[in-house]
Design a protein around this motif. Sequence first.
Motif, PDB file in Angstrom:
ATOM      1  N   GLY A   1      52.366  40.898  21.533  1.00 23.45           N
ATOM      2  CA  GLY A   1      51.160  40.951  22.353  1.00 23.45           C
ATOM      3  C   GLY A   1      50.977  42.339  22.904  1.00 23.45           C
ATOM      4  N   SER A   2      49.926  42.487  23.712  1.00 21.99           N
ATOM      5  CA  SER A   2      49.683  43.790  24.334  1.00 21.99           C
ATOM      6  C   SER A   2      50.378  43.869  25.698  1.00 21.99           C
ATOM      7  CB  SER A   2      48.191  44.022  24.535  1.00 21.99           C
ATOM      8  OG  SER A   2      47.492  43.716  23.366  1.00 21.99           O
ATOM      9  N   PHE A   3      50.400  42.749  26.402  1.00 21.00           N
ATOM     10  CA  PHE A   3      51.067  42.662  27.710  1.00 21.00           C
ATOM     11  C   PHE A   3      50.634  43.788  28.650  1.00 21.00           C
ATOM     12  CE2 PHE A   3      53.983  40.980  24.411  1.00 21.00           C
ATOM     13  CZ  PHE A   3      53.968  39.659  24.783  1.00 21.00           C
ATOM     14  N   ASP A   4      49.342  44.052  28.688  1.00 23.04           N
ATOM     15  CA  ASP A   4      48.812  45.183  29.475  1.00 23.04           C
ATOM     16  C   ASP A   4      47.897  44.674  30.584  1.00 23.04           C
ATOM     17  OD1 ASP A   4      48.378  47.865  30.133  1.00 23.04           O
ATOM     18  OD2 ASP A   4      46.619  48.012  28.838  1.00 23.04           O
ATOM     19  N   PRO A   5      48.412  44.118  31.656  1.00 26.03           N
ATOM     20  CA  PRO A   5      49.826  43.934  31.986  1.00 26.03           C
ATOM     21  C   PRO A   5      50.304  42.526  31.640  1.00 26.03           C
ATOM     22  CG  PRO A   5      48.538  43.470  33.932  1.00 26.03           C
ATOM     23  CD  PRO A   5      47.555  43.768  32.823  1.00 26.03           C
ATOM     24  N   ILE A   6      51.596  42.320  31.803  1.00 32.90           N
ATOM     25  CA  ILE A   6      52.192  40.993  31.670  1.00 32.90           C
ATOM     26  C   ILE A   6      51.618  40.108  32.783  1.00 32.90           C
ATOM     27  CG2 ILE A   6      54.190  41.951  32.884  1.00 32.90           C
ATOM     28  CD1 ILE A   6      55.920  39.857  31.852  1.00 32.90           C
ATOM     29  N   THR A   7      51.282  38.859  32.434  1.00 31.22           N
ATOM     30  CA  THR A   7      50.692  37.941  33.416  1.00 31.22           C
ATOM     31  C   THR A   7      51.584  36.709  33.581  1.00 31.22           C
ATOM     32  OG1 THR A   7      49.510  36.599  31.797  1.00 31.22           O
ATOM     33  CG2 THR A   7      48.358  38.578  32.613  1.00 31.22           C
ATOM     34  N   LYS A   8      51.188  35.877  34.531  1.00 29.01           N
ATOM     35  CA  LYS A   8      51.935  34.624  34.724  1.00 29.01           C
ATOM     36  C   LYS A   8      51.793  33.724  33.495  1.00 29.01           C
ATOM     37  CE  LYS A   8      52.101  34.578  39.737  1.00 29.01           C
ATOM     38  NZ  LYS A   8      51.743  33.916  41.007  1.00 29.01           N
TER      39      LYS A   8
ATOM     40  N   LEU B   1      60.569  33.196  13.516  1.00 31.09           N
ATOM     41  CA  LEU B   1      59.565  32.410  14.244  1.00 31.09           C
ATOM     42  C   LEU B   1      58.662  33.353  15.031  1.00 31.09           C
ATOM     43  CD1 LEU B   1      59.960  29.295  14.418  1.00 31.09           C
ATOM     44  CD2 LEU B   1      60.883  29.654  16.698  1.00 31.09           C
ATOM     45  N   ILE B   2      57.354  33.237  14.834  1.00 32.29           N
ATOM     46  CA  ILE B   2      56.435  34.010  15.678  1.00 32.29           C
ATOM     47  C   ILE B   2      55.929  33.049  16.751  1.00 32.29           C
ATOM     48  CG2 ILE B   2      54.182  35.180  15.765  1.00 32.29           C
ATOM     49  CD1 ILE B   2      54.662  36.093  12.869  1.00 32.29           C
ATOM     50  N   ILE B   3      55.948  33.471  17.974  1.00 29.02           N
ATOM     51  CA  ILE B   3      55.495  32.605  19.073  1.00 29.02           C
ATOM     52  C   ILE B   3      54.173  33.132  19.617  1.00 29.02           C
ATOM     53  CG2 ILE B   3      56.043  31.831  21.430  1.00 29.02           C
ATOM     54  CD1 ILE B   3      59.060  32.108  20.393  1.00 29.02           C
ATOM     55  N   ARG B   4      53.198  32.250  19.761  1.00 26.06           N
ATOM     56  CA  ARG B   4      51.908  32.640  20.342  1.00 26.06           C
ATOM     57  C   ARG B   4      51.459  31.566  21.325  1.00 26.06           C
ATOM     58  NH1 ARG B   4      50.082  37.671  19.950  1.00 26.06           N
ATOM     59  NH2 ARG B   4      47.908  37.088  19.641  1.00 26.06           N
ATOM     60  N   GLY B   5      50.662  31.965  22.285  1.00 25.45           N
ATOM     61  CA  GLY B   5      50.134  31.012  23.260  1.00 25.45           C
ATOM     62  C   GLY B   5      48.684  30.691  22.927  1.00 25.45           C
ATOM     63  N   LEU B   6      48.288  29.451  23.182  1.00 20.65           N
ATOM     64  CA  LEU B   6      46.899  29.052  22.938  1.00 20.65           C
ATOM     65  C   LEU B   6      46.267  28.622  24.245  1.00 20.65           C
ATOM     66  CD1 LEU B   6      46.966  26.752  19.765  1.00 20.65           C
ATOM     67  CD2 LEU B   6      46.256  29.150  19.912  1.00 20.65           C
TER      68      LEU B   6
ATOM     69  N   VAL C   1      44.268  32.614  32.723  1.00 16.40           N
ATOM     70  CA  VAL C   1      44.602  34.013  33.033  1.00 16.40           C
ATOM     71  C   VAL C   1      44.582  34.868  31.769  1.00 16.40           C
ATOM     72  CG1 VAL C   1      46.388  35.531  33.983  1.00 16.40           C
ATOM     73  CG2 VAL C   1      46.071  33.246  34.949  1.00 16.40           C
ATOM     74  N   SER C   2      43.951  36.034  31.855  1.00 17.42           N
ATOM     75  CA  SER C   2      44.002  36.964  30.717  1.00 17.42           C
ATOM     76  C   SER C   2      44.230  38.376  31.230  1.00 17.42           C
ATOM     77  CB  SER C   2      42.712  36.892  29.894  1.00 17.42           C
ATOM     78  OG  SER C   2      41.751  37.789  30.383  1.00 17.42           O
ATOM     79  N   SER C   3      44.968  39.170  30.438  1.00 15.00           N
ATOM     80  CA  SER C   3      45.246  40.558  30.827  1.00 15.00           C
ATOM     81  C   SER C   3      43.955  41.356  30.966  1.00 15.00           C
ATOM     82  CB  SER C   3      46.134  41.239  29.781  1.00 15.00           C
ATOM     83  OG  SER C   3      47.381  40.620  29.715  1.00 15.00           O
TER      84      SER C   3
ATOM     85  N   SER D   1      47.195  39.114  42.741  1.00 14.73           N
ATOM     86  CA  SER D   1      48.526  38.543  42.997  1.00 14.73           C
ATOM     87  C   SER D   1      48.688  37.104  42.495  1.00 14.73           C
ATOM     88  CB  SER D   1      48.893  38.656  44.469  1.00 14.73           C
ATOM     89  OG  SER D   1      47.899  38.036  45.232  1.00 14.73           O
ATOM     90  N   ALA D   2      47.589  36.392  42.315  1.00 16.23           N
ATOM     91  CA  ALA D   2      47.712  35.019  41.818  1.00 16.23           C
ATOM     92  C   ALA D   2      47.975  34.987  40.311  1.00 16.23           C
ATOM     93  CB  ALA D   2      46.429  34.245  42.125  1.00 16.23           C
ATOM     94  N   PHE D   3      47.737  36.113  39.649  1.00 15.44           N
ATOM     95  CA  PHE D   3      47.753  36.098  38.178  1.00 15.44           C
ATOM     96  C   PHE D   3      48.931  36.818  37.534  1.00 15.44           C
ATOM     97  CE2 PHE D   3      43.188  36.735  39.562  1.00 15.44           C
ATOM     98  CZ  PHE D   3      42.940  35.377  39.672  1.00 15.44           C
ATOM     99  N   VAL D   4      49.555  37.721  38.296  1.00 17.43           N
ATOM    100  CA  VAL D   4      50.634  38.523  37.704  1.00 17.43           C
ATOM    101  C   VAL D   4      51.930  38.361  38.503  1.00 17.43           C
ATOM    102  CG1 VAL D   4      49.030  40.246  36.750  1.00 17.43           C
ATOM    103  CG2 VAL D   4      50.053  40.639  38.993  1.00 17.43           C
ATOM    104  N   PRO D   5      53.093  38.581  37.848  1.00 17.19           N
ATOM    105  CA  PRO D   5      54.358  38.442  38.567  1.00 17.19           C
ATOM    106  C   PRO D   5      54.632  39.637  39.485  1.00 17.19           C
ATOM    107  CG  PRO D   5      54.771  39.061  36.294  1.00 17.19           C
ATOM    108  CD  PRO D   5      53.292  38.863  36.414  1.00 17.19           C
ATOM    109  N   GLN D   6      55.661  39.491  40.320  1.00 19.17           N
ATOM    110  CA  GLN D   6      56.049  40.494  41.319  1.00 19.17           C
ATOM    111  C   GLN D   6      56.196  41.925  40.788  1.00 19.17           C
ATOM    112  OE1 GLN D   6      56.352  40.787  44.536  1.00 19.17           O
ATOM    113  NE2 GLN D   6      55.499  38.721  44.709  1.00 19.17           N
ATOM    114  N   SER D   7      56.878  42.045  39.633  1.00 14.59           N
ATOM    115  CA  SER D   7      57.165  43.388  39.109  1.00 14.59           C
ATOM    116  C   SER D   7      55.864  44.133  38.778  1.00 14.59           C
ATOM    117  CB  SER D   7      58.053  43.304  37.872  1.00 14.59           C
ATOM    118  OG  SER D   7      57.398  42.577  36.869  1.00 14.59           O
TER     119      SER D   7
END
Length: 159
Positions: free
Chosen positions: A8-15, A89-94, A131-133, A147-153
Amino acid sequence: MRVGLYPGSFDPITKGHIDIIQRSLGMVDKLIIAIGISATKTPVFTFEQRQAMLEAEIGPLAKAKGVQIQVISFKDLLVNVAAETGANLIIRGLRNASDYEYEAQMSAMNRSMSSDIETVFLQASPEVGFVSSTLVRQIMAMGGDVSAFVPQSVLKQIK
Ligand code: ADP
């Protein structure tokens, strides 16, 4: 050994990403999270920042489950990345029907290029399925609270 590849792009990583990663840890012995980097697109977060944020969030979870974790960058064809890393195995979310349309086509094309790689889809959890990046980046750009959508880091990095 079951080796999963979550690209993924993870820009940024989300919940939403964290949810998929957490659930996939139960299915593999090793999880490779592959951050796509493109020469033409400038991300909001650098690869190193995204890697550090992912490691901070996922490291403890993976350790607790005894799953090896690796965060890499890629700009190659995904089937080649899978072959090079030994992933089977490729893992993807739907999240919705439009994710499905795109993902179904991509997994079929990947399988015709490499018959020994299977794509596994995990249905997004209802609490984070919206939620989407892309939207997180738009809210951030307008000074909104994500803050509701992304983790602490990620929140720390934004600050
Ligand atoms: P891309 O840039 O390839 O669309 P992303 O980095 O946004 O990818 O996401 C990587 C993967 O995580 C994709 O399979 C995407 O569908 C999934 N994903 C993204 N957000 C969520 C979410 N909120 N819930 C579940 N899966 C998600």
